[in-house]
Design a protein around this motif. Structure first.
Motif, PDB file in Angstrom:
ATOM      1  N   VAL A   8     -47.097  -5.809 -17.541  1.00  0.00           N
ATOM      2  CA  VAL A   8     -46.136  -7.131 -18.592  1.00  0.00           C
ATOM      3  C   VAL A   8     -47.362  -8.909 -17.976  1.00  0.00           C
ATOM      4  CG1 VAL A   8     -44.748  -8.143 -20.050  1.00  0.00           C
ATOM      5  CG2 VAL A   8     -44.515  -5.861 -18.994  1.00  0.00           C
ATOM      6  N   ILE A   9     -47.728  -8.484 -18.928  1.00  0.00           N
ATOM      7  CA  ILE A   9     -48.177 -10.281 -19.271  1.00  0.00           C
ATOM      8  C   ILE A   9     -47.728 -11.694 -19.305  1.00  0.00           C
ATOM      9  CG2 ILE A   9     -50.246 -11.679 -19.085  1.00  0.00           C
ATOM     10  CD1 ILE A   9     -50.108  -9.236 -17.597  1.00  0.00           C
ATOM     11  N   LEU A  55     -49.486  -4.605 -22.110  1.00  0.00           N
ATOM     12  CA  LEU A  55     -48.554  -5.490 -22.568  1.00  0.00           C
ATOM     13  C   LEU A  55     -48.730  -7.227 -22.458  1.00  0.00           C
ATOM     14  CD1 LEU A  55     -46.605  -4.945 -25.218  1.00  0.00           C
ATOM     15  CD2 LEU A  55     -44.932  -4.696 -23.144  1.00  0.00           C
ATOM     16  N   ILE A  56     -49.155  -7.269 -23.775  1.00  0.00           N
ATOM     17  CA  ILE A  56     -49.122  -9.619 -23.666  1.00  0.00           C
ATOM     18  C   ILE A  56     -48.065  -9.676 -24.211  1.00  0.00           C
ATOM     19  CG2 ILE A  56     -50.547 -11.326 -24.124  1.00  0.00           C
ATOM     20  CD1 ILE A  56     -52.630  -9.625 -24.009  1.00  0.00           C
ATOM     21  N   LEU A  57     -46.964 -10.401 -23.357  1.00  0.00           N
ATOM     22  CA  LEU A  57     -45.862 -11.074 -24.299  1.00  0.00           C
ATOM     23  C   LEU A  57     -45.287 -12.411 -23.847  1.00  0.00           C
ATOM     24  CD1 LEU A  57     -42.932 -10.707 -25.510  1.00  0.00           C
ATOM     25  CD2 LEU A  57     -41.974 -10.018 -23.170  1.00  0.00           C
ATOM     26  N   THR A  58     -46.112 -13.140 -25.062  1.00  0.00           N
ATOM     27  CA  THR A  58     -46.152 -14.950 -24.837  1.00  0.00           C
ATOM     28  C   THR A  58     -45.502 -15.406 -25.792  1.00  0.00           C
ATOM     29  OG1 THR A  58     -48.405 -14.614 -25.769  1.00  0.00           O
ATOM     30  CG2 THR A  58     -49.009 -14.680 -23.454  1.00  0.00           C
ATOM     31  N   ASP A  59     -45.137 -16.757 -25.316  1.00  0.00           N
ATOM     32  CA  ASP A  59     -44.237 -17.962 -26.336  1.00  0.00           C
ATOM     33  C   ASP A  59     -45.071 -17.175 -27.967  1.00  0.00           C
ATOM     34  OD1 ASP A  59     -42.834 -17.875 -24.448  1.00  0.00           O
ATOM     35  OD2 ASP A  59     -42.901 -19.823 -24.248  1.00  0.00           O
ATOM     36  N   SER A  60     -44.115 -17.540 -29.081  1.00  0.00           N
ATOM     37  CA  SER A  60     -44.492 -17.668 -30.057  1.00  0.00           C
ATOM     38  C   SER A  60     -45.091 -18.905 -30.742  1.00  0.00           C
ATOM     39  CB  SER A  60     -43.628 -16.834 -31.186  1.00  0.00           C
ATOM     40  OG  SER A  60     -42.555 -18.404 -31.388  1.00  0.00           O
ATOM     41  N   ASP A  61     -45.420 -19.742 -30.104  1.00  0.00           N
ATOM     42  CA  ASP A  61     -46.089 -20.981 -30.218  1.00  0.00           C
ATOM     43  C   ASP A  61     -47.379 -21.233 -30.620  1.00  0.00           C
ATOM     44  OD1 ASP A  61     -46.503 -21.490 -27.759  1.00  0.00           O
ATOM     45  OD2 ASP A  61     -45.398 -22.814 -27.129  1.00  0.00           O
ATOM     46  N   SER A  62     -48.281 -22.404 -30.516  1.00  0.00           N
ATOM     47  CA  SER A  62     -49.635 -21.600 -30.500  1.00  0.00           C
ATOM     48  C   SER A  62     -50.472 -22.005 -29.246  1.00  0.00           C
ATOM     49  CB  SER A  62     -50.037 -23.624 -31.318  1.00  0.00           C
ATOM     50  OG  SER A  62     -49.371 -24.814 -30.748  1.00  0.00           O
ATOM     51  N   ALA A  83     -46.675  -7.206 -28.220  1.00  0.00           N
ATOM     52  CA  ALA A  83     -45.857  -7.822 -28.248  1.00  0.00           C
ATOM     53  C   ALA A  83     -45.396  -9.038 -29.088  1.00  0.00           C
ATOM     54  CB  ALA A  83     -44.375  -6.615 -27.146  1.00  0.00           C
ATOM     55  N   TYR A  84     -44.756  -9.071 -30.032  1.00  0.00           N
ATOM     56  CA  TYR A  84     -44.561 -10.848 -30.603  1.00  0.00           C
ATOM     57  C   TYR A  84     -42.284 -10.932 -30.832  1.00  0.00           C
ATOM     58  CZ  TYR A  84     -49.336  -9.776 -31.462  1.00  0.00           C
ATOM     59  OH  TYR A  84     -50.634  -9.542 -31.904  1.00  0.00           O
ATOM     60  N   ILE A  85     -42.263 -11.754 -29.567  1.00  0.00           N
ATOM     61  CA  ILE A  85     -41.126 -12.563 -30.190  1.00  0.00           C
ATOM     62  C   ILE A  85     -41.133 -13.084 -31.403  1.00  0.00           C
ATOM     63  CG2 ILE A  85     -40.308 -12.713 -27.412  1.00  0.00           C
ATOM     64  CD1 ILE A  85     -40.753 -15.607 -27.633  1.00  0.00           C
ATOM     65  N   PRO A  86     -39.701 -12.887 -32.051  1.00  0.00           N
ATOM     66  CA  PRO A  86     -39.850 -13.992 -33.482  1.00  0.00           C
ATOM     67  C   PRO A  86     -39.497 -15.507 -33.028  1.00  0.00           C
ATOM     68  CG  PRO A  86     -37.539 -13.690 -32.247  1.00  0.00           C
ATOM     69  CD  PRO A  86     -38.675 -12.628 -31.617  1.00  0.00           C
ATOM     70  N   ASP A  87     -39.906 -16.203 -34.345  1.00  0.00           N
ATOM     71  CA  ASP A  87     -39.470 -18.077 -34.351  1.00  0.00           C
ATOM     72  C   ASP A  87     -38.731 -17.391 -34.096  1.00  0.00           C
ATOM     73  OD1 ASP A  87     -42.639 -18.399 -34.020  1.00  0.00           O
ATOM     74  OD2 ASP A  87     -43.095 -18.374 -36.669  1.00  0.00           O
TER      75      ASP A  87
END
Length: 202
Positions: A8-9, A55-62, A83-87
């Motif tokens: 997981v990144i 599995l890339i899990l970065t913040d949802s900002d730019s 994987a995308y976390i919600p805003d």
């Protein structure tokens, strides 16, 4: 604890601390934008991609999407899951000021939101020859033309419509069209997509 095969990144050490309480697996930090210059760290990530998958899990900002796209440009897509976390607007407790865009990062969202993001990425499901949502091989896929027809791209109200859909599915606003298609096709059938669009936008 959720056991994951993929490495997981995440962006930083606080993201790693948060995830360590949720998953049993290898978690690698990009150390923020340092990944753009850190050849050794990138070499490690490439090696893990080839042996375990990522599995890339970065913040949802730019900034999070910039790091995600950098990794995507350096590593073949066949090794990557997203994987995308919600805003979620807010500020992490440890910080004096919130992020530039005012959104919580991986460390700040709830455990449940992380689990839902992992589930949408397909890493919490038991492996089966045919996923439960998927009909036989000839099943209709959601395509770019569908997004255009349904007013999610290329139209006067596309930005608004797309935001409604992303908010409903707890997906981040920066999600590009190709990434959105992959996520939609992994989450639902074409028929389920059509019904959802009809409910939200018509």
């Amino acid at each position: 604890m959720i056991k994951l095969k993929e490495a997981v990144i995440v962006e930083g050490k606080y993201d790693k601390i948060k995830l360590s309480s949720i998953i049993d697996g290898l978690i690698i930090e990009t150390r923020g934008f340092r990944i753009f210059k850190d050849e050794r760290q990138m070499a490690l990530i490439r090696r893990m991609a080839e042996t375990r998958g990522l599995l890339i899990l970065t913040d949802s900002d730019s900034a999070g999407f910039l790091i995600r796209h950098h990794l995507m440009s350096a590593i073949p897509a066949k090794y990557i899951k997203h994987a995308y976390i919600p805003d979620v607007l807010g500020k992490e407790r440890r910080k004096e000021k919130g992020s530039k865009e005012g959104k919580l990062g991986v460390e700040g969202v709830s455990k449940q939101q992380i689990l839902e993001a992992l589930d949408r990425a397909g890493v919490l499901c038991e492996e089966e020859p045919v996923p439960q949502w998927e009909a036989p091989a000839a099943a209709r896929k959601i395509e770019k033309a569908d997004l255009f027809r349904d007013g999610l791209t290329g139209g006067e109200n596309s930005a608004r419509n797309r935001r409604l859909l992303l908010e409903h599915l707890s997906l981040p606003e920066h999600l590009a069209t190709n990434a959105l298609l992959k996520v939609l096709n992994s989450m639902m059938t074409y028929e389920e997509y059509s019904a959802l669009v009809e409910k939200l936008l018509k």
